[in-house]
Design a protein around this motif. Structure first.
Motif, PDB file in Angstrom:
ATOM      1  N   SER A   7       8.687  -0.035  12.585  1.00  0.00           N
ATOM      2  CA  SER A   7       7.660   0.784  13.227  1.00  0.00           C
ATOM      3  C   SER A   7       6.331   0.045  13.280  1.00  0.00           C
ATOM      4  N   LEU A   8       5.441   0.520  14.200  1.00  0.00           N
ATOM      5  CA  LEU A   8       4.112  -0.070  14.340  1.00  0.00           C
ATOM      6  C   LEU A   8       3.255   0.208  13.101  1.00  0.00           C
ATOM      7  N   GLU A   9       3.446   1.373  12.476  1.00  0.00           N
ATOM      8  CA  GLU A   9       2.679   1.726  11.290  1.00  0.00           C
ATOM      9  C   GLU A   9       2.966   0.742  10.142  1.00  0.00           C
ATOM     10  N   TYR A  10       4.257   0.389   9.981  1.00  0.00           N
ATOM     11  CA  TYR A  10       4.614  -0.538   8.906  1.00  0.00           C
ATOM     12  C   TYR A  10       4.057  -1.938   9.173  1.00  0.00           C
ATOM     13  N   ALA A  11       4.093  -2.320  10.474  1.00  0.00           N
ATOM     14  CA  ALA A  11       3.564  -3.633  10.837  1.00  0.00           C
ATOM     15  C   ALA A  11       2.070  -3.707  10.541  1.00  0.00           C
ATOM     16  N   SER A  12       1.337  -2.608  10.841  1.00  0.00           N
ATOM     17  CA  SER A  12      -0.095  -2.573  10.548  1.00  0.00           C
ATOM     18  C   SER A  12      -0.353  -2.587   9.041  1.00  0.00           C
ATOM     19  N   PHE A  13       0.481  -1.832   8.306  1.00  0.00           N
ATOM     20  CA  PHE A  13       0.353  -1.781   6.843  1.00  0.00           C
ATOM     21  C   PHE A  13       0.631  -3.153   6.222  1.00  0.00           C
ATOM     22  N   LYS A  14       1.645  -3.842   6.732  1.00  0.00           N
ATOM     23  CA  LYS A  14       2.008  -5.167   6.218  1.00  0.00           C
ATOM     24  C   LYS A  14       0.873  -6.161   6.428  1.00  0.00           C
ATOM     25  N   LYS A  15       0.237  -6.073   7.609  1.00  0.00           N
ATOM     26  CA  LYS A  15      -0.862  -6.981   7.906  1.00  0.00           C
ATOM     27  C   LYS A  15      -2.045  -6.742   6.973  1.00  0.00           C
ATOM     28  N   GLU A  16      -2.326  -5.471   6.716  1.00  0.00           N
ATOM     29  CA  GLU A  16      -3.451  -5.122   5.843  1.00  0.00           C
ATOM     30  C   GLU A  16      -3.213  -5.597   4.402  1.00  0.00           C
ATOM     31  N   VAL A  17      -1.997  -5.375   3.901  1.00  0.00           N
ATOM     32  CA  VAL A  17      -1.671  -5.785   2.535  1.00  0.00           C
ATOM     33  C   VAL A  17      -1.691  -7.307   2.394  1.00  0.00           C
ATOM     34  N   THR A  18      -1.156  -7.998   3.391  1.00  0.00           N
ATOM     35  CA  THR A  18      -1.118  -9.465   3.349  1.00  0.00           C
ATOM     36  C   THR A  18      -2.522 -10.056   3.345  1.00  0.00           C
ATOM     37  N   THR A  19      -3.409  -9.484   4.170  1.00  0.00           N
ATOM     38  CA  THR A  19      -4.794  -9.966   4.233  1.00  0.00           C
ATOM     39  C   THR A  19      -5.522  -9.728   2.913  1.00  0.00           C
ATOM     40  N   THR A  20      -5.310  -8.552   2.344  1.00  0.00           N
ATOM     41  CA  THR A  20      -5.963  -8.222   1.065  1.00  0.00           C
ATOM     42  C   THR A  20      -5.479  -9.134  -0.057  1.00  0.00           C
ATOM     43  N   ALA A  21      -4.195  -9.403  -0.090  1.00  0.00           N
ATOM     44  CA  ALA A  21      -3.629 -10.261  -1.142  1.00  0.00           C
ATOM     45  C   ALA A  21      -4.143 -11.690  -1.037  1.00  0.00           C
ATOM     46  N   ALA A  22      -4.385 -12.146   0.196  1.00  0.00           N
ATOM     47  CA  ALA A  22      -4.845 -13.523   0.398  1.00  0.00           C
ATOM     48  C   ALA A  22      -6.280 -13.718  -0.074  1.00  0.00           C
ATOM     49  N   THR A  23      -7.076 -12.667   0.015  1.00  0.00           N
ATOM     50  CA  THR A  23      -8.491 -12.773  -0.366  1.00  0.00           C
ATOM     51  C   THR A  23      -8.764 -12.265  -1.779  1.00  0.00           C
ATOM     52  N   MET A  24      -7.745 -11.838  -2.485  1.00  0.00           N
ATOM     53  CA  MET A  24      -7.934 -11.280  -3.828  1.00  0.00           C
ATOM     54  C   MET A  24      -8.269 -12.392  -4.824  1.00  0.00           C
TER      55      MET A  24
ATOM     56  N   MET B 146       4.332   6.827  -5.333  1.00  0.00           N
ATOM     57  CA  MET B 146       5.571   6.061  -5.463  1.00  0.00           C
ATOM     58  C   MET B 146       5.925   5.406  -4.130  1.00  0.00           C
ATOM     59  N   ARG B 147       5.674   6.167  -3.035  1.00  0.00           N
ATOM     60  CA  ARG B 147       5.968   5.618  -1.715  1.00  0.00           C
ATOM     61  C   ARG B 147       5.083   4.415  -1.416  1.00  0.00           C
ATOM     62  N   VAL B 148       3.793   4.544  -1.797  1.00  0.00           N
ATOM     63  CA  VAL B 148       2.863   3.443  -1.534  1.00  0.00           C
ATOM     64  C   VAL B 148       3.268   2.204  -2.309  1.00  0.00           C
ATOM     65  N   ILE B 149       3.644   2.414  -3.572  1.00  0.00           N
ATOM     66  CA  ILE B 149       4.053   1.286  -4.414  1.00  0.00           C
ATOM     67  C   ILE B 149       5.289   0.614  -3.837  1.00  0.00           C
ATOM     68  N   PHE B 150       6.241   1.421  -3.369  1.00  0.00           N
ATOM     69  CA  PHE B 150       7.464   0.859  -2.803  1.00  0.00           C
ATOM     70  C   PHE B 150       7.163   0.060  -1.539  1.00  0.00           C
ATOM     71  N   LEU B 151       6.299   0.631  -0.679  1.00  0.00           N
ATOM     72  CA  LEU B 151       5.973  -0.060   0.567  1.00  0.00           C
ATOM     73  C   LEU B 151       5.237  -1.369   0.296  1.00  0.00           C
ATOM     74  N   GLN B 152       4.334  -1.366  -0.720  1.00  0.00           N
ATOM     75  CA  GLN B 152       3.635  -2.607  -1.062  1.00  0.00           C
ATOM     76  C   GLN B 152       4.612  -3.654  -1.570  1.00  0.00           C
ATOM     77  N   GLY B 153       5.537  -3.215  -2.410  1.00  0.00           N
ATOM     78  CA  GLY B 153       6.512  -4.152  -2.949  1.00  0.00           C
ATOM     79  C   GLY B 153       7.506  -4.625  -1.917  1.00  0.00           C
ATOM     80  N   SER B 154       7.735  -3.807  -0.891  1.00  0.00           N
ATOM     81  CA  SER B 154       8.725  -4.173   0.119  1.00  0.00           C
ATOM     82  C   SER B 154       8.321  -5.410   0.902  1.00  0.00           C
ATOM     83  N   ILE B 155       7.021  -5.646   1.013  1.00  0.00           N
ATOM     84  CA  ILE B 155       6.547  -6.803   1.786  1.00  0.00           C
ATOM     85  C   ILE B 155       6.991  -8.103   1.125  1.00  0.00           C
TER      86      ILE B 155
END
Length: 231
Positions: free
Chosen positions: A29-46, A1-10
């Protein structure tokens, strides 16, 4: 649930950037910034699934097909109306065309006559078609065979009369033509015996019938004996 929320938060953060929720230390936080970058990159190449792509294309394709079908139906209706007009025109015996001189103001009418061609299927009442004459398959004796040739059987004209009036037209069918050639051997044999023995052709037919009865043969088999009987 946390992962889903964090993905949707972007995506939610981009849509509602001024919401007070984003002031939470987690989103800084730095962790969220890294997570946001990873999700954004994955979504762009999907790659969009083929099924989803088909769902978006099919309605458009259906609309194009329906539009073309309606246009084609309209052309067919117009063509049918044109054919109907031609049929109506062909039934008329006279068509009047009016010509008008635009500059001089004079008009003139021209009568255009239309003629209906007679149907090829219509035949003179006295003409006999090939279907009215057919050799009987039930003939079993030389006498009946000769009667069919001279007088006719089954209410149809005789074979001799058909040959005289129609020639070969009544036996154009290959099967009928071959059957006629076998029967003609008997016609010729009867005439030959009558001339040779100076008897009537009816008596000649009876003479052949007597030989047929002695040998107990069918007409087809007896045909082979005709040459020796007509010498």
């Amino acid at each position: 649930m946390r992962v889903i929320f964090l993905q949707g938060s972007i995506s939610l953060r981009e849509k509602y950037p001024n919401h007070h929720l984003w002031k939470h230390p987690l989103f800084s936080s730095l962790e969220y910034a890294s997570f946001k970058k990873e999700v954004t990159t994955t979504a762009a190449t999907m790659v969009t699934p083929a099924l989803h792509t088909l769902d978006s294309v099919v309605p458009q394709l259906a609309a194009v097909l329906m539009e073309n079908f309606e246009a084609l139906s309209g052309k067919i209706d117009a063509l049918a109306a044109g054919v109907g007009s031609i049929k109506d025109f062909s039934k008329k015996k006279r068509l009047v065309v009016r010509l008008e001189d635009i500059e001089g103001g004079d008009t003139s009418d021209i009568d255009v006559c239309t003629h209906t061609q007679p149907s090829n299927s219509a035949k003179p009442s006295g003409e006999t078609t090939s279907t009215t004459v057919k050799l009987s398959r039930s003939v079993r004796t030389v006498i009946d065979l000769w009667r069919e040739y001279t007088d006719g059987v089954g209410g149809q004209m005789s074979i001799a009369e058909a040959d005289k009036l129609l020639g070969t037209k009544w036996r154009q069918n290959p099967t009928e033509s071959r059957f006629y050639l076998r029967r003609k051997r008997y016609y010729d044999a009867v005439s030959t015996i009558a001339a040779r023995d100076s008897i009537t052709r009816e008596n000649a037919a009876e003479k052949l019938e007597l030989e047929l009865s002695k040998l107990s043969l069918l007409l087809n088999a007896f045909t082979k004996r005709l040459p020796e009987l007509t010498r």
